[in-house]
Design an enzyme around this catalytic site. Structure first.
Site: not given
Length: 215
Positions: A13, A88, A127, A160, A171
Site C-alpha cells: 500500500k 489502525r 528481504r 532487518r 505483525r
C-alpha cells in the site's frame, strides 16, 4: 480525492500511495512520518508523543488524532489526502470520522489491498539490505551477484529484525486482530473497495485507479 489505504504489512500500500500522490498531487498522511516531524521540530504535540514512545508505549488515540488534525488543516491538504497506515483500529476510525465531520471533509474511498499471508511472509522474509549503502535485495526478486555481498559497495547484506519470518507472522497476527475489522466498518459505510494485491506494481496500480474512477 480523500482516501484511506488499508492492507497488511508488506501488501504494497505504501508503493501505491506514492504513485497516487504523484497522480493527484495530494499529500500522504502517515502517522509515523507525522510523529517524526513533530519530534524533530520539538513541538508541544511531539513532546507529548515522545513521553509515550520513550517508554515503549503506543501513542494514545486522542493524541494521535490531535496530530492528524494539525496535519490535515494545512494548505496542501485542501485538494485531497491519502491516509496510509491510519486508522489502525475501529476506535481510531470512529475518531477520524468525527474529526472529518467537524472539518466538513468527506472521505471518498477506502482501498483495501488484499494479499494472502503466505505471500506477505515470502515477500518480507526474503528481504535483505546492504549494511553499507542501504541498497535493498530479495532472495527471489532482486538477487545479489555474490551471495551476501552488495553489488554496489561489497558490504555485507543483513536482514532487518522487522523482516524476520517470526516477526512478520507476529505483525500479521496483530493486523488481523486490530486492523482487519476496519474492512467490515468501512464496508458498512459503502466506501470500501477490495483490490487484488498480487501482480506487478503497475497492474495493481491500474486496479486502484479503476476503483477510484481514474482510467
Amino acid at each position: 480525492m480523500r482516501l484511506i489505504l488499508l492492507g497488511a504489512p508488506g501488501a504494497g500500500k505504501g508503493t501505491q500511495a506514492e504513485m497516487l500522490t504523484e497522480l493527484f498531487h495530494i499529500p500522504i498522511i502517515s502517522t509515523g512520518n507525522m510523529f517524526r516531524a513533530h519530534l524533530s521540530q520539538g513541538t508541544e504535540l511531539g513532546i507529548k508523543a515522545k513521553t509515550y514512545m520513550d517508554e515503549g508505549k503506543l501513542v494514545p488515540d486522542e493524541l494521535t488524532i490531535e496530530i492528524v488534525k494539525d496535519r490535515i488543516v494545512k494548505d496542501d491538504c485542501k485538494n485531497g489526502i491519502i491516509f496510509d497506515g491510519f486508522p489502525r483500529t475501529i476506535a481510531q476510525a470512529q475518531a477520524l470520522d468525527d474529526l472529518l465531520k467537524e472539518l466538513d471533509i468527506t472521505l471518498d474511498k477506502v482501498i483495501d489491498v488484499e494479499v494472502p499471508d503466505e505471500e506477505i511472509v515470502t515477500r518480507m522474509s526474503g528481504r535483505t539490505v546492504c549494511s553499507g549503502c542501504g541498497t535493498p535485495y530479495h532472495n527471489q526478486f532482486k538477487i545479489e551477484k555474490v551471495k551476501g555481498s552488495c553489488d554496489n559497495c561489497n558490504s555485507e547484506l543483513v536482514q532487518r529484525d522487522d523482516d524476520k519470518e517470526e516477526t512478520v507472522k507476529k505483525r500479521l497476527k496483530i493486523y488481523h486482530e486490530q486492523t482487519q475489522p476496519l474492512i467490515d466498518y468501512y464496508n458498512a459505510q459503502g466506501k470500501l473497495v477490495e483490490i487484488d494485491g498480487i501482480g506487478s506494481v503497475s497492474s495493481i496500480n491500474l486496479r486502484v485507479k479503476k476503483a477510484l474512477g481514474v482510467e
